[in-house]
Design an enzyme around this catalytic site. Structure first.
Site, short mmCIF file in Angstrom:
data_model
loop_
_atom_site.label_atom_id
_atom_site.label_comp_id
_atom_site.label_asym_id
_atom_site.label_seq_id
_atom_site.Cartn_x
_atom_site.Cartn_y
_atom_site.Cartn_z
N ASP A 34 -5.88 22.93 -16.27
CA ASP A 34 -4.77 22.07 -16.70
C ASP A 34 -4.44 20.98 -15.69
OD1 ASP A 34 -3.76 23.59 -14.70
OD2 ASP A 34 -2.10 24.46 -15.84
N ARG A 93 5.10 1.35 3.69
CA ARG A 93 5.55 -0.03 3.45
C ARG A 93 6.85 -0.11 2.64
NH1 ARG A 93 0.04 -2.40 1.32
NH2 ARG A 93 -0.15 -0.20 0.78
N ASP A 167 0.97 -12.46 9.57
CA ASP A 167 2.42 -12.43 9.33
C ASP A 167 3.14 -11.92 10.57
OD1 ASP A 167 1.96 -9.68 9.30
OD2 ASP A 167 2.04 -9.54 7.12
N LYS A 190 4.27 -15.67 6.63
CA LYS A 190 3.80 -15.30 5.29
C LYS A 190 4.98 -15.23 4.32
CE LYS A 190 2.27 -10.88 4.19
NZ LYS A 190 1.26 -9.82 4.26
N ASP A 217 -4.98 -7.61 11.03
CA ASP A 217 -3.79 -7.06 10.36
C ASP A 217 -3.90 -5.53 10.36
OD1 ASP A 217 -1.38 -7.12 9.07
OD2 ASP A 217 -2.09 -8.13 7.26
N SER A 221 -5.14 -4.62 1.86
CA SER A 221 -5.02 -3.91 0.58
C SER A 221 -5.75 -4.71 -0.52
CB SER A 221 -3.54 -3.71 0.26
OG SER A 221 -3.40 -3.02 -0.96
C1 R5P Z 1 2.09 -5.92 5.02
O1 R5P Z 1 3.09 -6.24 5.60
C2 R5P Z 1 0.83 -5.51 5.70
O2 R5P Z 1 0.92 -5.67 7.09
C3 R5P Z 1 -0.37 -6.25 5.16
O3 R5P Z 1 -0.28 -7.62 5.53
C4 R5P Z 1 -0.46 -6.13 3.65
O4 R5P Z 1 -0.30 -4.81 3.25
C5 R5P Z 1 -1.75 -6.70 3.14
O5 R5P Z 1 -1.76 -6.61 1.76
P1 R5P Z 1 -2.74 -7.46 0.87
O6 R5P Z 1 -4.13 -7.22 1.40
O7 R5P Z 1 -2.57 -6.90 -0.52
O8 R5P Z 1 -2.33 -8.88 0.96
#
Ligand code: R5P
Length: 292
Positions: A34, A93, A167, A190, A217, A221
């Site tokens: 399940d 986040r 950013d 940013k 960074d 994502s």
């Molecule tokens: C957000 O503040 C993180 O530091 C990354 O800049 C963010 O998660 C990147 O996301 P994406 O690749 O979707 O722009």
């Protein structure tokens, strides 16, 4: 000490066990017909320190649930101490209620872990509005950073470089790394219009003409942040753009989109297993675990 992985981080868990000369015992994790979780330890845990290695990607919900079940079971089976090594700690986040009625996911995630984990070791968690992990975790925590291993990579592999932080939050990686390898750096402003739409502005002008630009960074994502920063660098005459992420989530075909939009090379640490992994974080985790 017994090291195990909860599904996502088998490679890194095995590597840690090998280098620490300690036992690696795989967990059995499956599902009943399940869909309910089935989990089993395959070694006696009584009196043992148990290290669960789990990055919260892919499947962040399931990853968290696996850890909660594994940690609770380990305690129930008599483990002396349960340590979570989460090279990538997800859910960080959403650290405030951006819109009325939203869940503050980081707090909920921490509440769940606080109940069954005795110690958390993680790498570059997304600390933005929190001052430290103490704001949400009641257990002892160790917050490592991949800055030194990223700096080593850039030193060896990239010449004639400028570092860009896409950013304000990324200054903690971009500036530290640039200082270490003694190259120019700038941090962009940013504006995020949605989770898939971002725009970048260069506030402190640094010349990137003819340079190999490295954008650093914590998380890549969808890749939209890297794409926006890369476009700006290329428009200003950058020779090449390398995107380095501590945590390569790389969702929604991010790799191909980034390549299409001018990112020449994508490099990630192995906090999350991915073909772009070029930087090994195990020395950082080994140092932390040697103190246990
Ligand atoms: C957000 O503040 C993180 O530091 C990354 O800049 C963010 O998660 C990147 O996301 P994406 O690749 O979707 O722009």
């Amino acid at each position: 000490m017994i090291i195990t992985s909860c599904g996502n981080s088998e490679k890194i868990a095995k590597n840690l066990a090998k280098k620490l000369k300690t036992k690696y015992s795989p967990l059995t994790i499956g599902a009943f017909p399940d869909g309910e979780i089935y989990l089993r330890f395959n070694t006696p845990l009584k009196g043992q320190k148990v290290v669960l290695v789990q990055s919260f990607q892919p499947h962040p919900d399931m990853s968290l649930f696996d850890v909660v079940f594994a940690a609770d079971t380990a305690k129930d089976l008599g483990a002396k101490k349960v340590i979570l090594v989460a090279p990538y700690l997800g859910y960080m986040r959403q650290d405030k209620r951006f819109n009325p009625g939203e869940a503050i996911s980081s707090r909920i995630m921490a509440k769940l872990l606080n109940k069954s984990i005795d110690k958390l070791i993680t790498i570059d968690p997304h600390i933005h509005r929190y001052k430290s992990l103490k704001d949400i975790f009641t257990m002892p925590t160790v917050m490592l950073t991949a800055n030194s291993v990223i700096a080593d990579y850039i030193k060896k592999k990239v010449k004639n470089t400028v570092i860009i932080g896409p950013d304000w939050e990324s200054y903690q990686w971009a500036e530290t790394i640039a200082k270490d390898i003694k190259v120019p750096v700038t941090v962009l402003r940013k504006t995020r219009f949605s989770s898939r739409h971002v725009e970048e502005k260069m506030i402190n002008e640094v010349s990137v003409r003819g340079k190999n630009v490295v954008i650093v960074d914590d998380i890549i994502s969808t890749g939209k942040t890297m794409i926006a920063a890369s476009k700006m660098a290329k428009e200003r005459g950058a020779k090449s753009v390398i995107a380095i992420g501590v945590h390569g989530l790389l969702v929604e075909d991010a790799v191909n989109k980034m390549k299409k939009w001018g990112v020449d090379k994508i490099v990630t640490t192995d906090c999350i297993e991915h073909p772009t992994n070029k930087i090994d974080v195990s020395p950082l985790l080994i140092n932390a675990l040697r103190k246990e």
